[in-house]
Design a protein around this motif. Structure first.
Motif: not given
Length: 385
Positions: A191, A301, A358-359, A362-363, A367, A371
């Motif tokens: 990011q 980012s 914010r989008h 997610e990567s 996070a 997963r």
């Protein structure tokens, strides 16, 4: 590259009654530390220090990469110059190491490793990790086309199949006959916006940026050709291309032929392109194909809108709202130029910067690795011992 055969046994939060999940990642013998290499290093490093569940992670490399320095995982050095040498090298590792799961990128490599594993009388739990574009891989050689003919019957024999984008997961599942579950597991993306973000002055300017190696896949020739039309409409528009690669001479010649020497700059390789991104109005990519689109997420980012060719796979899974950017027809300089011109004609909105950030989050690595950890742990529990 340091850290050879140094196994991590997990964090202090666990005990001997809960042994760590032992995972081996296999990295093909690429000359560059790029997509698969970097993603594997980041996921393996994070999993090796994951607290619950605990992991004992090893990575099998066939080349020494200076970017890999004192990793948290164990490094195993193998000998393989070509794809056909990898299965034997993996079997030699399995002769002396025991793993619960072996994660292998690219179907061709994973399939050959599974065949040799079965011929050796083993039943190693191999996870196929799809990064690229199966259609491109099938198109490049007769060998790949022959091997991909075995994809459908071989797929159920993998312990699991994961893909880096939803589009790739859907495509792979269809190729496998629809009876095999292909899980979408995104790549971790740094990011860059945690350190710098685009400002109002840059958003009001006319500077575009792209970050990608100078290779045919990335479509820089398409972007440069498109930019001729952009400059005709906005003479002060600028395009900075960050990256290095074999296409540089061709791109330099194209820039000269189109008279864009004052408008297009090949900036070379930059380890951290934060400054270049933060000084741009928008990010542009004309890739002919992708697996995911790490550079797109890095740009978002920082807060940049993205103009991207709607290639397989990745961009349309990432640019899912107008605030994030615009998709253009692939392999079409005119369509890409029109999208860039529309971007310059729009009034930039500061609130969209935070939407993009914010989008992109997610990567973020934390996070994504969570997963991966959950998927691998669930997979291990579902498999026979």
């Amino acid at each position: 590259m340091h850290g050879t055969n140094r196994h991590i046994t997990g964090s202090a939060t666990g005990g001997p009654e809960t042994p760590p999940l032992r995972v081996l990642y296999v990295v093909p013998p690429s000359k560059q530390f790029a997509g698969i290499e970097r993603v594997t290093d980041e996921i393996a490093s994070a999993l090796a220090t994951f607290e619950s569940p605990r992991f004992d992670v090893s990575v099998l490399y066939f080349r020494d990469y200076p970017e890999v320095v004192d990793p948290a995982y164990s490094v195993i050095r193998g000998e393989a110059e070509r794809t056909r040498h990898i299965p034997g090298a993996v079997q030699r590792v399995l002769d002396t190491h025991r793993f619960d799961l072996v994660v292998i990128p690219q179907f061709e490599i994973a399939f050959l490793c599974m065949v040799q594993d079965r011929l050796r009388g083993r039943r190693t739990h191999i996870v196929l990790h799809l990064h690229g574009n199966p259609e491109i891989e099938r198109a490049v050689s007769l060998k790949s086309r022959v091997l991909f003919a075995f994809l459908k019957p071989a797929a159920p024999r993998f312990a699991g199949v994961i893909a880096v984008s939803p589009g790739l997961a859907r495509h792979a599942s269809a190729m496998m006959g629809g009876g095999v579950s292909v899980e979408h597991m995104p790549n971790p993306v740094r990011q860059l916006g945690d350190h710098v973000r685009v400002g109002a002055e840059a958003l009001a300017g006319r500077n575009f940026v792209t970050v990608a190696r100078l290779a045919y896949q990335k479509g820089h020739d398409i972007a440069i050709t498109a930019f001729r039309r952009v400059v005709d409409a906005y003479p002060d528009a600028r395009l900075t291309i960050v990256g290095e690669g074999p296409e540089r001479p061709k791109l330099e010649a194209l820039i000269a032929r189109l008279g864009l020497q004052d408008n297009v700059r090949l900036a070379g390789m930059v380890a951290n392109p934060s400054a270049e991104l933060a000084s741009a109005r928008a990010f542009v990519t004309a890739s002919r194909w992708e697996g995911f689109g790490v550079a797109i997420v890095e740009a978002m980012s920082v807060g940049l809108p993205v103009v991207a060719a709607k290639c397989d796979f990745g961009p349309e899974d990432l640019i899912v709202a107008p605030e994030l950017g615009e998709l253009a027809e692939p392999n079409n300089p005119d369509g890409l130029a029109e999208a860039m011109i529309r971007q310059l004609a729009q009034e930039p909105r500061a609130e969209h910067v935070e939407i993009r950030r914010r989008h992109a989050a997610e990567s973020a690595k934390a996070a994504v690795v969570a997963r991966h950890a959950a998927y691998l742990a669930d997979l291990k529990r579902s498999l026979p011992a």
